[in-house]
Design a protein around this motif. Structure first.
Motif, PDB file in Angstrom:
ATOM      1  N   LYS A   9      27.574  96.045 -26.663  1.00 25.18           N
ATOM      2  CA  LYS A   9      27.107  96.409 -28.000  1.00 25.18           C
ATOM      3  C   LYS A   9      25.960  95.494 -28.435  1.00 25.18           C
ATOM      4  CE  LYS A   9      29.791  95.313 -31.361  1.00 25.18           C
ATOM      5  NZ  LYS A   9      30.996  95.244 -32.213  1.00 25.18           N
ATOM      6  N   ARG A  10      24.915  96.088 -28.997  1.00 24.56           N
ATOM      7  CA  ARG A  10      23.792  95.295 -29.473  1.00 24.56           C
ATOM      8  C   ARG A  10      24.161  94.547 -30.754  1.00 24.56           C
ATOM      9  NH1 ARG A  10      18.521  98.683 -30.323  1.00 24.56           N
ATOM     10  NH2 ARG A  10      19.973 100.121 -31.379  1.00 24.56           N
ATOM     11  N   PRO A  11      23.495  93.414 -31.043  1.00 27.58           N
ATOM     12  CA  PRO A  11      23.723  92.739 -32.327  1.00 27.58           C
ATOM     13  C   PRO A  11      23.441  93.696 -33.488  1.00 27.58           C
ATOM     14  CG  PRO A  11      22.477  91.320 -30.854  1.00 27.58           C
ATOM     15  CD  PRO A  11      22.551  92.675 -30.188  1.00 27.58           C
ATOM     16  N   LEU A  12      24.139  93.497 -34.576  1.00 26.96           N
ATOM     17  CA  LEU A  12      24.061  94.417 -35.704  1.00 26.96           C
ATOM     18  C   LEU A  12      22.641  94.546 -36.248  1.00 26.96           C
ATOM     19  CD1 LEU A  12      25.331  96.231 -37.859  1.00 26.96           C
ATOM     20  CD2 LEU A  12      25.961  94.169 -39.129  1.00 26.96           C
ATOM     21  N   LYS A  13      21.951  93.442 -36.417  1.00 23.47           N
ATOM     22  CA  LYS A  13      20.606  93.512 -36.986  1.00 23.47           C
ATOM     23  C   LYS A  13      19.675  94.313 -36.084  1.00 23.47           C
ATOM     24  CE  LYS A  13      16.932  90.645 -38.932  1.00 23.47           C
ATOM     25  NZ  LYS A  13      16.474  89.266 -39.214  1.00 23.47           N
ATOM     26  N   GLU A  14      19.782  94.095 -34.803  1.00 26.76           N
ATOM     27  CA  GLU A  14      18.952  94.842 -33.855  1.00 26.76           C
ATOM     28  C   GLU A  14      19.295  96.330 -33.907  1.00 26.76           C
ATOM     29  OE1 GLU A  14      18.451  95.249 -29.007  1.00 26.76           O
ATOM     30  OE2 GLU A  14      19.145  93.337 -29.848  1.00 26.76           O
ATOM     31  N   HIS A  15      20.584  96.632 -33.992  1.00 25.00           N
ATOM     32  CA  HIS A  15      21.015  98.031 -34.022  1.00 25.00           C
ATOM     33  C   HIS A  15      20.478  98.738 -35.275  1.00 25.00           C
ATOM     34  CE1 HIS A  15      23.416 101.491 -33.031  1.00 25.00           C
ATOM     35  NE2 HIS A  15      24.114 101.411 -34.157  1.00 25.00           N
ATOM     36  N   LEU A  16      20.521  98.048 -36.414  1.00 22.22           N
ATOM     37  CA  LEU A  16      20.056  98.650 -37.662  1.00 22.22           C
ATOM     38  C   LEU A  16      18.537  98.787 -37.711  1.00 22.22           C
ATOM     39  CD1 LEU A  16      22.443  96.911 -40.227  1.00 22.22           C
ATOM     40  CD2 LEU A  16      22.246  99.373 -39.849  1.00 22.22           C
ATOM     41  N   SER A  17      17.847  98.106 -36.822  1.00 21.26           N
ATOM     42  CA  SER A  17      16.384  98.192 -36.833  1.00 21.26           C
ATOM     43  C   SER A  17      15.881  99.565 -36.411  1.00 21.26           C
ATOM     44  CB  SER A  17      15.780  97.118 -35.916  1.00 21.26           C
ATOM     45  OG  SER A  17      16.079  97.399 -34.550  1.00 21.26           O
ATOM     46  N   ASP A  18      16.695 100.302 -35.636  1.00 23.55           N
ATOM     47  CA  ASP A  18      16.237 101.619 -35.174  1.00 23.55           C
ATOM     48  C   ASP A  18      17.332 102.673 -35.209  1.00 23.55           C
ATOM     49  OD1 ASP A  18      17.867 100.849 -33.085  1.00 23.55           O
ATOM     50  OD2 ASP A  18      16.249 100.669 -31.605  1.00 23.55           O
TER      51      ASP A  18
ATOM     52  N   LEU B 166      24.567  78.755 -43.076  1.00 20.56           N
ATOM     53  CA  LEU B 166      25.714  78.705 -42.175  1.00 20.56           C
ATOM     54  C   LEU B 166      25.551  79.560 -40.932  1.00 20.56           C
ATOM     55  CD1 LEU B 166      28.612  79.056 -44.807  1.00 20.56           C
ATOM     56  CD2 LEU B 166      27.628  76.935 -43.896  1.00 20.56           C
ATOM     57  N   THR B 167      24.637  80.543 -40.962  1.00 19.22           N
ATOM     58  CA  THR B 167      24.609  81.520 -39.880  1.00 19.22           C
ATOM     59  C   THR B 167      23.259  82.204 -39.756  1.00 19.22           C
ATOM     60  OG1 THR B 167      25.679  83.520 -39.017  1.00 19.22           O
ATOM     61  CG2 THR B 167      25.457  83.353 -41.399  1.00 19.22           C
ATOM     62  N   ASP B 168      22.977  82.698 -38.558  1.00 23.26           N
ATOM     63  CA  ASP B 168      21.817  83.554 -38.319  1.00 23.26           C
ATOM     64  C   ASP B 168      22.216  85.026 -38.264  1.00 23.26           C
ATOM     65  OD1 ASP B 168      20.020  81.405 -38.135  1.00 23.26           O
ATOM     66  OD2 ASP B 168      20.512  81.081 -36.019  1.00 23.26           O
ATOM     67  N   LEU B 169      23.508  85.298 -38.396  1.00 22.31           N
ATOM     68  CA  LEU B 169      23.970  86.690 -38.398  1.00 22.31           C
ATOM     69  C   LEU B 169      23.435  87.419 -39.636  1.00 22.31           C
ATOM     70  CD1 LEU B 169      27.706  86.242 -37.330  1.00 22.31           C
ATOM     71  CD2 LEU B 169      25.819  87.138 -35.926  1.00 22.31           C
ATOM     72  N   PRO B 170      23.394  88.748 -39.594  1.00 21.69           N
ATOM     73  CA  PRO B 170      22.860  89.496 -40.729  1.00 21.69           C
ATOM     74  C   PRO B 170      23.605  89.184 -42.036  1.00 21.69           C
ATOM     75  CG  PRO B 170      23.153  90.933 -38.845  1.00 21.69           C
ATOM     76  CD  PRO B 170      23.791  89.632 -38.483  1.00 21.69           C
ATOM     77  N   LEU B 171      22.838  88.989 -43.099  1.00 19.87           N
ATOM     78  CA  LEU B 171      23.369  88.756 -44.443  1.00 19.87           C
ATOM     79  C   LEU B 171      22.769  89.829 -45.339  1.00 19.87           C
ATOM     80  CD1 LEU B 171      24.914  87.084 -46.531  1.00 19.87           C
ATOM     81  CD2 LEU B 171      22.937  85.559 -46.686  1.00 19.87           C
ATOM     82  N   ILE B 172      23.625  90.731 -45.804  1.00 19.29           N
ATOM     83  CA  ILE B 172      23.177  91.855 -46.634  1.00 19.29           C
ATOM     84  C   ILE B 172      23.737  91.662 -48.042  1.00 19.29           C
ATOM     85  CG2 ILE B 172      23.246  94.355 -46.956  1.00 19.29           C
ATOM     86  CD1 ILE B 172      23.607  94.607 -43.916  1.00 19.29           C
TER      87      ILE B 172
ATOM     88  N   ALA C 235      35.961  83.337 -37.683  1.00 19.45           N
ATOM     89  CA  ALA C 235      36.851  84.365 -37.133  1.00 19.45           C
ATOM     90  C   ALA C 235      36.091  85.405 -36.312  1.00 19.45           C
ATOM     91  CB  ALA C 235      37.625  85.037 -38.261  1.00 19.45           C
ATOM     92  N   GLY C 236      34.759  85.380 -36.382  1.00 17.33           N
ATOM     93  CA  GLY C 236      34.003  86.224 -35.473  1.00 17.33           C
ATOM     94  C   GLY C 236      33.441  87.513 -36.033  1.00 17.33           C
ATOM     95  N   VAL C 237      33.010  87.543 -37.296  1.00 13.21           N
ATOM     96  CA  VAL C 237      32.406  88.761 -37.854  1.00 13.21           C
ATOM     97  C   VAL C 237      31.022  88.982 -37.264  1.00 13.21           C
ATOM     98  CG1 VAL C 237      33.676  88.693 -40.039  1.00 13.21           C
ATOM     99  CG2 VAL C 237      31.512  87.443 -39.832  1.00 13.21           C
ATOM    100  N   ASP C 238      30.525  90.213 -37.385  1.00 14.76           N
ATOM    101  CA  ASP C 238      29.185  90.559 -36.917  1.00 14.76           C
ATOM    102  C   ASP C 238      28.121  90.346 -37.990  1.00 14.76           C
ATOM    103  OD1 ASP C 238      29.839  91.562 -34.241  1.00 14.76           O
ATOM    104  OD2 ASP C 238      30.950  93.111 -35.341  1.00 14.76           O
ATOM    105  N   GLY C 239      28.539  90.044 -39.187  1.00 16.83           N
ATOM    106  CA  GLY C 239      27.609  89.822 -40.287  1.00 16.83           C
ATOM    107  C   GLY C 239      28.393  89.637 -41.577  1.00 16.83           C
TER     108      GLY C 239
ATOM    109  N   LEU D 202      13.228  94.444 -44.796  1.00 11.34           N
ATOM    110  CA  LEU D 202      14.652  94.389 -45.118  1.00 11.34           C
ATOM    111  C   LEU D 202      15.377  95.678 -44.750  1.00 11.34           C
ATOM    112  CD1 LEU D 202      14.797  92.602 -48.610  1.00 11.34           C
ATOM    113  CD2 LEU D 202      15.027  91.613 -46.323  1.00 11.34           C
ATOM    114  N   ILE D 203      16.607  95.524 -44.259  1.00 11.85           N
ATOM    115  CA  ILE D 203      17.520  96.654 -44.078  1.00 11.85           C
ATOM    116  C   ILE D 203      17.935  97.140 -45.465  1.00 11.85           C
ATOM    117  CG2 ILE D 203      19.780  97.334 -43.182  1.00 11.85           C
ATOM    118  CD1 ILE D 203      19.448  94.824 -41.274  1.00 11.85           C
TER     119      ILE D 203
END
Length: 620
Positions: free
Chosen positions: A3-12, A164-170, A138-142, A226-227
């Motif tokens: 599975k692709r990272p969430l931010k990358e997936h939402l890009s397209d 705290l993180t580089d994961l997507p923050l919406i 705990a391992g969330v994707d964003g 921005l998403i």
């Protein structure tokens, strides 16, 4: 395939989000008022079934059941020690329930949650950091921040979590009215500011249905990188067959999904009132489609109409205008406790004739019921040509009532107000009445100034701007005057235009107030109230908050043998104070005791005579 990272997936790609948790739980039998977040510990299978239902309906972004799993909310249920555990278990539960093709994001909701609070930003930052840390470990994707009415609060959360993180923050805002936050930012402004603070996505959720969110986005400029997300309610909550229900059908969600995608929305789910059936129809609408490149609307400046210019031109000078150029007298004169207004009107007219610039009326001072100052002020203005200045207390009206009251004042042309906290009802003549206090005096001042920008408390455009001149109270009778001045400076920062002090009864006190307020940047009206007798002096000194009377003054009043001589002595003491006050303050605030307007008339005449003599001496 991995599975692709969430931010990358939402890009397209378009992604279907899940739907409501709380309202869906209520439909399944959970009682309103129960801590829904705690169910991940006490009944994990119940929450797992909800996640599974949304996943099987087509949702590929699943929110953890942690909307209110912050320390402030969990403390209400005695669960403050389980913040980390609840958030950790919620992630584990969602991850183990849905397929590997689904993304699990940590849901973090507003701590204010619709209330109006003067919150401690450091305390809130700690709580957001605590919750986000548990979710991330705990391992969330964003992280999905949701249902924030105020930009101020969501920025606290963003600034706590982004490091705290580089994961997507919406960050999803929730608007009461279309296109504007509760703290009066347009969505265009809010999204731009959020972008500067480092979010990966912005959006709207809750409060509004699909069409109202669509209208909001049509008027909003969204930063290109921005998403964009949307999680609308299933319409507005209403009553049907005696039950509270949301109106929008699953089919309606499918119909409006294409319209939202056309606005550039890439993450589309549901909020209050939505069910797996709603999400199934959204997933069907998004199937096989690609994101649409958003086209932002052009920003247009709001022009001031000729009618607004005319309205401004015909307004009379306020006390703030007058005090810039010379002596200005505000006189407080209480409205009647009964239904007969004739004596009040006679006294007000005499005060006006003596030279009072404006008559100010308390808002049920000491929590004692009196005739509405709005009604009395309207009568003074329309029948006697007297400009009123009405007090507006935080105590008696909720936010709905406050805005309605202020709009009524505006309609009547009463633009001068004094914002005060208000004495609690338990000290008054109806001790069983409720004290509301939806807002503090700081917040109400700011919100009144928001009306001056043409924006309602909820963020709605009012099509016309109010023109309130806002006073604030200052109590110098405190142990630490510096602390009182700092509090005053905060009121000035909130938008106060002038200051009215509690009555001062000694020369030193007047000089202390002058030194304390001379640099705050707005005019001060020094409070002076004549004493009517020794018992009156004792009462004020010992029983009324915010008033202190020097021992020397108490002794002078005690020496009087009858009511008439006591009142004369009270007037003479006040004249001595005025001699000092007039050297330091252009603004004088005379407070009429017990409706004895004759005393205030004499003091007003004294002020005007002294000013006249001084002016004549300067000419000669």
């Amino acid at each position: 395939m991995k599975k692709r990272p969430l931010k990358e997936h939402l890009s397209d790609s378009l992604v279907t989000g899940d739907g409501a948790m709380a309202t869906y739980l209520y439909q399944q039998g959970v009682s309103i008022g129960h801590c829904n977040e705690e169910l991940v510990l006490s009944n994990p299978a119940f929450i797992a079934n909800v996640h599974k239902a949304y996943y099987e309906a087509g949702a590929r972004l699943i929110e953890t059941n942690t909307y209110g799993a912050n320390r402030e909310r969990l403390t209400r249920y005695g669960l403050e020690s389980k913040v980390t555990r609840i958030n950790r278990e919620a992630v584990k539960l969602a991850r183990n329930t849905v397929g590997e093709d689904a993304y699990v994001v940590g849901s973090i909701g507003s701590i204010c949650a619709g209330r109006v609070l003067a919150f401690d930003e450091d305390e809130y930052r700690d709580m957001y950091e605590e919750q986000a840390t548990a979710l991330l470990h705990a391992g969330v994707d964003g992280i999905l921040l949701e249902t924030f009415l105020d930009l101020k609060e969501v920025l606290v959360a963003v600034d706590a979590i982004r490091p705290l993180t580089d994961l997507p923050l919406i960050a999803q805002l929730s608007t009461i009215e279309v296109g504007r936050t509760r703290d009066a930012f347009s969505l265009s402004e809010a999204f731009q500011i959020l972008a500067r603070h480092g979010v990966d996505g912005v959006g709207l959720n809750c409060r509004l249905g699909p069409m109202e969110i669509l209208r909001s986005l049509e008027k909003t400029v969204v930063p290109e990188h921005l998403i964009l997300s949307a999680f609308p309610n299933a319409g507005r909550l209403g009553v049907s067959d005696g039950e509270f229900k949301y109106k929008s059908s699953p089919g309606y969600f499918e119909e409006t999904a294409d319209l939202l995608v056309a606005q550039g929305v890439r993450l589309l789910g549901g909020c209050c009132g939505t069910t797996p059936d709603h999400i199934r129809r959204v997933a069907a609408a998004l199937a096989g489609k690609k994101p649409v490149q958003r086209v932002n609307p052009e920003l247009r400046q709001i022009e001031v109409t000729g009618a607004e210019h005319a309205e401004t031109a015909r307004k009379k000078p306020t006390v703030v205008d007058k005090v810039k150029y010379g002596r200005t007298i505000i006189c407080e004169f209480d409205t009647p406790k009964g239904l007969d207004i004739s004596g009040f009107l006679a006294g007000a007219e005499r005060l006006h004739q003596a030279g009072v610039d404006t008559i100010t009326m308390a808002d049920n001072s000491l929590a004692t019921a009196r005739m509405s100052n709005l009604a009395a002020g309207a009568i003074l203005k329309s029948q006697l040509g007297i400009e009123p200045l009405v007090h507006v207390a935080c105590r008696d009206r909720n936010l709905l009532g406050q805005q309605s009251h202020l709009m009524g004042l505006h309609a009547l042309g009463i633009d001068q107000i004094l914002v005060i906290t208000g004495d609690p009802t338990r000290v008054g003549d109806l001790p069983g009445a409720s004290s509301i206090y939806d807002v503090t005096s700081f917040e109400l001042i700011r919100m009144v100034k928001q009306l001056n920008e043409g924006i309602s408390f909820s963020g709605k455009q009012l099509k016309q701007k109010a023109s309130f001149v806002v006073g604030t109270a200052f109590n110098p009778h405190v142990r630490q005057l510096d602390a009182a001045v700092r509090r005053l400076e905060k009121k000035v920062a909130a938008g106060a235009d002038f200051i009215m002090t509690q009555p001062v009864y000694d020369e030193k006190g007047i000089l202390d107030v002058y030194e304390a307020t001379k640099d705050v940047g707005i005019p001060t009206f020094i409070g002076i109230m004549p004493l009517t007798g020794y018992r009156n002096a004792l009462f004020l000194h010992n029983e009324v908050p915010g008033i202190k009377i020097p021992q020397s003054v108490l002794q002078r009043m005690e020496a009087q043998t009858d009511k008439e001589s006591a009142r004369r002595e009270g007037v003479e003491i006040t004249k001595n104070l005025l001699d000092v006050a007039m050297e330091k303050f252009r603004g004088i605030y005379l407070i009429t005791p017990f409706s004895f307007w004759q005393m205030t008339v004499e003091l007003t005449s004294y002020i005007r005579r002294k000013d006249h003599k001084r002016a004549a001496a300067q000419v000669s």
